[in-house]
Design a protein around this motif. Structure first.
Motif, PDB file in Angstrom:
ATOM      1  N   LYS B 126       0.834  -1.211   0.000  1.00  0.00           N
ATOM      2  CA  LYS B 126       0.000   0.000   0.000  1.00  0.00           C
ATOM      3  C   LYS B 126       0.868   1.259   0.000  1.00  0.00           C
ATOM      4  O   LYS B 126       1.086   1.884   1.012  1.00  0.00           O
ATOM      5  CB  LYS B 126      -0.909  -0.011   1.222  1.00  0.00           C
ATOM      6  CG  LYS B 126      -0.111  -0.190   2.469  1.00  0.00           C
ATOM      7  CD  LYS B 126      -0.715  -1.025   3.517  1.00  0.00           C
ATOM      8  CE  LYS B 126       0.394  -1.274   4.518  1.00  0.00           C
ATOM      9  NZ  LYS B 126       1.435  -2.146   4.036  1.00  0.00           N
ATOM     10  N   CYS B 127       1.360   1.620  -1.160  1.00  0.00           N
ATOM     11  CA  CYS B 127       2.329   2.702  -1.264  1.00  0.00           C
ATOM     12  C   CYS B 127       2.384   3.124  -2.719  1.00  0.00           C
ATOM     13  O   CYS B 127       2.161   2.320  -3.619  1.00  0.00           O
ATOM     14  CB  CYS B 127       3.679   2.166  -0.803  1.00  0.00           C
ATOM     15  SG  CYS B 127       5.056   3.178  -1.225  1.00  0.00           S
ATOM     16  N   ALA B 128       2.680   4.390  -2.960  1.00  0.00           N
ATOM     17  CA  ALA B 128       2.642   4.903  -4.325  1.00  0.00           C
ATOM     18  C   ALA B 128       3.853   4.488  -5.152  1.00  0.00           C
ATOM     19  O   ALA B 128       3.825   4.562  -6.376  1.00  0.00           O
ATOM     20  CB  ALA B 128       2.546   6.423  -4.291  1.00  0.00           C
ATOM     21  N   ALA B 129       4.929   4.043  -4.475  1.00  0.00           N
ATOM     22  CA  ALA B 129       6.130   3.666  -5.212  1.00  0.00           C
ATOM     23  C   ALA B 129       5.782   2.592  -6.234  1.00  0.00           C
ATOM     24  O   ALA B 129       5.036   1.673  -5.942  1.00  0.00           O
ATOM     25  CB  ALA B 129       7.188   3.156  -4.244  1.00  0.00           C
ATOM     26  N   PHE B 134       3.305   7.799  -8.535  1.00  0.00           N
ATOM     27  CA  PHE B 134       4.693   8.206  -8.314  1.00  0.00           C
ATOM     28  C   PHE B 134       5.174   9.058  -9.495  1.00  0.00           C
ATOM     29  O   PHE B 134       5.762  10.130  -9.320  1.00  0.00           O
ATOM     30  CB  PHE B 134       5.570   6.951  -8.157  1.00  0.00           C
ATOM     31  CG  PHE B 134       7.036   7.242  -8.064  1.00  0.00           C
ATOM     32  CD1 PHE B 134       7.583   7.714  -6.878  1.00  0.00           C
ATOM     33  CD2 PHE B 134       7.867   7.045  -9.153  1.00  0.00           C
ATOM     34  CE1 PHE B 134       8.941   7.987  -6.792  1.00  0.00           C
ATOM     35  CE2 PHE B 134       9.224   7.312  -9.068  1.00  0.00           C
ATOM     36  CZ  PHE B 134       9.762   7.787  -7.881  1.00  0.00           C
ATOM     37  N   ILE B 135       4.885   8.588 -10.700  1.00  0.00           N
ATOM     38  CA  ILE B 135       5.332   9.319 -11.891  1.00  0.00           C
ATOM     39  C   ILE B 135       4.660  10.695 -11.950  1.00  0.00           C
ATOM     40  O   ILE B 135       5.289  11.696 -12.282  1.00  0.00           O
ATOM     41  CB  ILE B 135       5.045   8.482 -13.153  1.00  0.00           C
ATOM     42  CG1 ILE B 135       5.898   7.212 -13.091  1.00  0.00           C
ATOM     43  CG2 ILE B 135       5.335   9.271 -14.420  1.00  0.00           C
ATOM     44  CD1 ILE B 135       5.711   6.294 -14.258  1.00  0.00           C
ATOM     45  N   GLU B 136       3.389  10.721 -11.594  1.00  0.00           N
ATOM     46  CA  GLU B 136       2.672  12.008 -11.583  1.00  0.00           C
ATOM     47  C   GLU B 136       3.314  12.988 -10.609  1.00  0.00           C
ATOM     48  O   GLU B 136       3.461  14.172 -10.883  1.00  0.00           O
ATOM     49  CB  GLU B 136       1.212  11.797 -11.180  1.00  0.00           C
ATOM     50  CG  GLU B 136       0.338  11.412 -12.350  1.00  0.00           C
ATOM     51  CD  GLU B 136      -1.134  11.347 -11.969  1.00  0.00           C
ATOM     52  OE1 GLU B 136      -1.549  12.090 -11.069  1.00  0.00           O
ATOM     53  OE2 GLU B 136      -1.839  10.527 -12.586  1.00  0.00           O
ATOM     54  N   GLU B 137       3.701  12.461  -9.448  1.00  0.00           N
ATOM     55  CA  GLU B 137       4.314  13.307  -8.418  1.00  0.00           C
ATOM     56  C   GLU B 137       5.640  13.901  -8.928  1.00  0.00           C
ATOM     57  O   GLU B 137       5.926  15.075  -8.745  1.00  0.00           O
ATOM     58  CB  GLU B 137       4.529  12.477  -7.138  1.00  0.00           C
ATOM     59  CG  GLU B 137       5.314  13.166  -6.026  1.00  0.00           C
ATOM     60  CD  GLU B 137       4.608  14.375  -5.429  1.00  0.00           C
ATOM     61  OE1 GLU B 137       3.368  14.452  -5.569  1.00  0.00           O
ATOM     62  OE2 GLU B 137       5.300  15.247  -4.846  1.00  0.00           O
ATOM     63  N   ILE B 138       6.414  13.061  -9.591  1.00  0.00           N
ATOM     64  CA  ILE B 138       7.712  13.532 -10.096  1.00  0.00           C
ATOM     65  C   ILE B 138       7.493  14.589 -11.196  1.00  0.00           C
ATOM     66  O   ILE B 138       8.177  15.616 -11.235  1.00  0.00           O
ATOM     67  CB  ILE B 138       8.553  12.333 -10.626  1.00  0.00           C
ATOM     68  CG1 ILE B 138       8.814  11.324  -9.491  1.00  0.00           C
ATOM     69  CG2 ILE B 138       9.869  12.808 -11.250  1.00  0.00           C
ATOM     70  CD1 ILE B 138       9.562  11.838  -8.288  1.00  0.00           C
ATOM     71  N   LEU B 149       6.831  13.241 -20.400  1.00  0.00           N
ATOM     72  CA  LEU B 149       7.827  12.410 -19.720  1.00  0.00           C
ATOM     73  C   LEU B 149       8.481  11.371 -20.628  1.00  0.00           C
ATOM     74  O   LEU B 149       9.695  11.188 -20.615  1.00  0.00           O
ATOM     75  CB  LEU B 149       7.185  11.702 -18.517  1.00  0.00           C
ATOM     76  CG  LEU B 149       6.644  12.616 -17.421  1.00  0.00           C
ATOM     77  CD1 LEU B 149       6.009  11.791 -16.314  1.00  0.00           C
ATOM     78  CD2 LEU B 149       7.759  13.494 -16.843  1.00  0.00           C
ATOM     79  N   ASN B 150       7.647  10.680 -21.419  1.00  0.00           N
ATOM     80  CA  ASN B 150       8.189   9.563 -22.192  1.00  0.00           C
ATOM     81  C   ASN B 150       9.316  10.004 -23.115  1.00  0.00           C
ATOM     82  O   ASN B 150      10.387   9.393 -23.118  1.00  0.00           O
ATOM     83  CB  ASN B 150       7.070   8.892 -22.991  1.00  0.00           C
ATOM     84  CG  ASN B 150       7.516   7.564 -23.553  1.00  0.00           C
ATOM     85  OD1 ASN B 150       7.751   6.628 -22.786  1.00  0.00           O
ATOM     86  ND2 ASN B 150       7.672   7.482 -24.858  1.00  0.00           N
ATOM     87  N   ALA B 151       9.068  11.077 -23.850  1.00  0.00           N
ATOM     88  CA  ALA B 151      10.083  11.549 -24.807  1.00  0.00           C
ATOM     89  C   ALA B 151      11.363  11.954 -24.078  1.00  0.00           C
ATOM     90  O   ALA B 151      12.476  11.645 -24.526  1.00  0.00           O
ATOM     91  CB  ALA B 151       9.528  12.724 -25.607  1.00  0.00           C
ATOM     92  N   LEU B 152      11.192  12.603 -22.924  1.00  0.00           N
ATOM     93  CA  LEU B 152      12.371  13.033 -22.158  1.00  0.00           C
ATOM     94  C   LEU B 152      13.184  11.828 -21.699  1.00  0.00           C
ATOM     95  O   LEU B 152      14.408  11.775 -21.866  1.00  0.00           O
ATOM     96  CB  LEU B 152      11.928  13.847 -20.945  1.00  0.00           C
ATOM     97  CG  LEU B 152      11.638  15.327 -21.192  1.00  0.00           C
ATOM     98  CD1 LEU B 152      10.952  15.933 -19.978  1.00  0.00           C
ATOM     99  CD2 LEU B 152      12.933  16.072 -21.510  1.00  0.00           C
ATOM    100  N   ALA B 191      13.467   8.460 -12.556  1.00  0.00           N
ATOM    101  CA  ALA B 191      12.159   8.184 -11.948  1.00  0.00           C
ATOM    102  C   ALA B 191      11.540   6.934 -12.576  1.00  0.00           C
ATOM    103  O   ALA B 191      10.986   6.080 -11.882  1.00  0.00           O
ATOM    104  CB  ALA B 191      11.233   9.387 -12.125  1.00  0.00           C
ATOM    105  N   PHE B 192      11.660   6.809 -13.885  1.00  0.00           N
ATOM    106  CA  PHE B 192      11.148   5.608 -14.566  1.00  0.00           C
ATOM    107  C   PHE B 192      11.853   4.364 -14.007  1.00  0.00           C
ATOM    108  O   PHE B 192      11.225   3.347 -13.732  1.00  0.00           O
ATOM    109  CB  PHE B 192      11.407   5.701 -16.082  1.00  0.00           C
ATOM    110  CG  PHE B 192      10.346   6.445 -16.846  1.00  0.00           C
ATOM    111  CD1 PHE B 192       9.618   7.470 -16.257  1.00  0.00           C
ATOM    112  CD2 PHE B 192      10.071   6.131 -18.178  1.00  0.00           C
ATOM    113  CE1 PHE B 192       8.640   8.164 -16.972  1.00  0.00           C
ATOM    114  CE2 PHE B 192       9.096   6.804 -18.900  1.00  0.00           C
ATOM    115  CZ  PHE B 192       8.381   7.827 -18.307  1.00  0.00           C
ATOM    116  N   CYS B 193      13.180   4.488 -13.858  1.00  0.00           N
ATOM    117  CA  CYS B 193      13.944   3.334 -13.358  1.00  0.00           C
ATOM    118  C   CYS B 193      13.516   2.976 -11.934  1.00  0.00           C
ATOM    119  O   CYS B 193      13.519   1.802 -11.555  1.00  0.00           O
ATOM    120  CB  CYS B 193      15.447   3.621 -13.400  1.00  0.00           C
ATOM    121  SG  CYS B 193      16.059   3.626 -15.086  1.00  0.00           S
TER     122      CYS B 193
END
Ligand code: SF4
Lengths: 407, 260
Positions: B126-129, B134-138, B149-152, B191-193
């Motif tokens: 039960k955690c956003a990680a 998580f990606i939205e937060e970053i 994000l994807n292109a970056l 962040a993706f990693c």
């Protein structure tokens, strides 16, 4: 959903028995006896035989969880210096003490009784000793006990003799507290009653091997009360005789605890006290019976022996699942899965009780490989509901039952 | 001709598909789940019916799934998103697969045998990680739109690892990297990693690796990284964000045929 819980008729009698016990301990009438606190799998027989009133704080811990008071009290103990990562029975109980509240108050009984002596056995965990030592400091009373090794493979004579000696060594300090001489015959009598209680409680739990089961794990968490706090008394023996007869009658009459039982589950780990109602309702609606657990079997002590009480107690209290190695645990669960015709295992990973969370060393996968029975892990806690997600658990359980049904 | 409906009301997005008896999608719709799931479900149904040019009465059976599965009054039954993502993915691959579904609030790993039966599954703790949240937060920390994000991440050649399990701590690490002048693309890749690492530690992969859900649909490079981490190619069914809804429609077909 039309399904309803099937009430166990004997429960009223049990509530009366437990109520009488608590009233004696905490009511206005002084009993004239000294008060000993004891860990749930501690040397209760010895304390009873020496004429102490015996109080079990873990029972209070479970009440704090079930009444959902715990989550608000744990932070008080955290602020005092007990980490949120350690036993949440400990932190909720100490939090309740610091705030001066208790679920007993709702029963008109006030807060837990002050101890004259605190007696632990670390067979289950170190936390119980730390917990008791807090109160020993608060009240300036002795805290004594037995340090049982953990992760025991075979319970051999060396261990048994050492623990028996440790247990005997408690007599002298206990005599100093209660002012009475120890009487071995009295101990034999109490151990005899405790052994009988064990025999009956085990028989009660084993009725659940019947398909469909007359009893669920959730019933067990209620019915176990006397086996924990009244073992060694005639009242507990009488109660389990009555309960056993009722369950046997259910079997004769073909009465199922879960209407239309489709799947049978083994629950490994602590109960999630604050969510028992939700969980039992969910399982009932899914026509899934949680039929067996390690937890309810923790109060089965077959090696108690009135003829050799110290050695018998030493063996019985060192043979517990919780203080054994994974080899033993694996073997034990294999037998249970077989005996109770289990379709799948639910492991509760209780964040604050590593001692009673057995999913952490790859046991689920090993057992799944050996038995072909799938498993699921629920992350949660016994008392700290901040560590539990209703939605995650609901979906995990629902998805697991779908899997058992072949989806 | 009979049709079957599957509706997946997720934590962030609701998806609905109408399929024919062969499992071909004839109508579909998607929108944010919002706060009134029942209303959202109705809006999606109306859209998809219009697209398929059929009446609601032609829908023989409906299954709901996802967080809002209990809020679809006209559904004939419900299944978990674990069952539905598995079923929807198996439909396209028809062999032993491990499905990795990354949702807004949780991630799941689902194992299906050769015959399509589920043999195991795991949900993240039960955690956003390891989730879309998580990606939205970053993205929020970097003042980027989620679509950038994807292109970056793909552009970056260097992984700037985020060490922490915790979304809040990871966000703090991001701030430190911004301060140190690290390239934004490298931070996004980091962040993706981090999401990939949370997934890798959940479970193993057996059979083909299939990724589903809106997060990989919008960030296919994340799926590529997942594949690399597991040492295999990460496959994707067509329109991966509809996989759960399709699975629900397929269960609806099955249940209808079995007369449930
Ligand atoms: S066994 Fe677990 S729950 Fe029981 S007292 Fe010890 S740490 Fe607490």
């Amino acid at each position: 959903m039309a399904a309803e819980f099937k009430k166990i008729q004997s429960t009223g009698k049990m509530k009366g028995l437990m109520g009488k016990y608590f009233t004696e301990l905490m009511g206005e009438e002084p009993t004239g006896r000294k008060m000993a606190w004891c860990t749930s799998v501690g040397p209760a027989e010895l304390l009873r035989a020496m004429g102490f009133d015996v109080y079990f704080p873990e029972n209070h811990g479970a009440m704090l969880g079930a009444s959902r008071m715990a989550t608000d009290l744990i932070p008080l103990a955290n602020a005092h210096g007990f980490s949120p990562d350690i036993c949440s029975y400990l932190t909720s109980d100490i939090g309740a003490y610091l705030k001066g509240v208790s679920p007993f108050q709702k029963l008109g009984l006030g807060v837990p009784p002050k101890a004259d002596v605190l007696v632990y056995n670390t067979n289950q965990c170190r936390d119980v000793k730390d917990w008791f030592q807090f109160y020993a400091r608060e009240w300036d009373v002795p805290c004594i006990g037995i340090e049982t090794p953990r992760s025991i493979g075979a319970v051999d004579e060396t261990i048994v003799q050492a623990i028996a000696k440790k247990t005997e060594a408690l007599i002298e300090p206990l005599e100093a507290v209660c002012g009475q001489k120890f009487d071995i015959d009295k101990l034999r009598e109490v151990v005899g009653l405790s052994k009988e209680c064990t025999r009956l409680w085990k028989a009660v739990l084993q009725t659940a091997a019947t398909v469909p089961t007359p009893l669920t794990f959730f019933d067990g968490t209620v019915q176990m009360g006397p086996a924990v706090v009244l073992r060694g008394t005639q009242g507990a023996v009488d109660y389990y005789e009555m309960l056993l007869a009722e369950l046997q009658q259910r079997i004769t009459d073909g009465v199922a605890a879960i209407e239309g039982e489709k799947h049978r589950i083994y629950w490994e780990g602590m109960p999630i006290w604050g969510k028992l109602r939700d969980l039992s309702t969910q399982f009932m609606e899914l026509q899934t019976a949680v039929v067996a657990s390690t937890y309810c079997n923790s109060w089965v002590y077959e090696d108690l022996d009135p003829a050799d009480p110290f050695v018998g107690m030493a063996r019985a209290y060192s043979e517990l699942f919780i203080c054994r190695s994974d080899d033993y645990k694996e073997k034990y669960m294999l037998e249970m899965i077989e005996k109770f015709s289990i379709d799948g295992v639910v492991y509760h990973d209780a964040k604050t009780c590593p001692n009673n969370s057995n999913n952490r060393y790859d046991l689920p996968k090993r057992l799944e490989t050996k038995t072909g029975k799938p498993f699921v892990v629920i992350n949660g806690d016994l008392n700290d509901m901040r560590l539990y997600s209703d939605e995650q658990s609901r979906t995990n359980i629902e998805a697991f039952v779908e899997q058992l049904a072949g989806a | 001709m009979e049709y079957f409906c599957g509706i997946d009301i997720g934590a962030s997005t609701a998806k609905l598909v109408i399929a024919d008896e062969q499992g071909r999608i004839v109508g579909k719709a998607m929108q944010r789940s919002g706060v009134d799931y029942t209303q959202t479900a109705q809006t999606l149904l109306d859209q998809a019916l219009g697209q398929a040019k059929i009446e609601q009465s032609q829908i023989a059976h409906t299954i709901s799934t996802g967080y809002g599965r209990d809020n679809v009054p006209w559904a004939d039954g419900k299944m978990t998103e674990i069952a539905c993502h598995g079923r929807g993915a198996y439909f396209h691959f028809n062999q032993q697969i491990t499905v990795i579904d990354i949702g807004a609030q949780d991630s799941k790993i689902i194992h299906l045998g050769d015959d399509g039966r589920r043999v195991g599954f795991k949900m993240n703790r039960k955690c956003a990680a390891g989730t879309g949240a998580f990606i939205e937060e970053i993205a929020h920390r970097l003042a980027l739109d989620i679509t950038e994000l994807n292109a970056l991440a793909e552009k970056s050649t260097k992984n700037e690892p985020l060490g922490s399990f915790c979304t809040v701590f990871a966000a703090t690490e991001v701030l430190a990297k911004i301060r140190a002048g690290v390239d934004v693309a490298d931070i996004v890749r980091g962040a993706f990693c981090s999401v990939v690492n949370r997934i890798v530690e959940m479970d193993r992969v057996e059979g083909l690796l299939v990724t589903t859900g809106g997060v990989v649909a919008h960030n296919p490079f994340l799926a590529t990284l997942i594949g690399r981490a597991f040492g295999t190619e990460a496959l994707m069914p067509p329109e991966p964000q509809y996989t759960g809804a399709l699975g629900a429609a397929l269960f609806a077909t099955k249940q209808s045929q079995e007369g449930q």
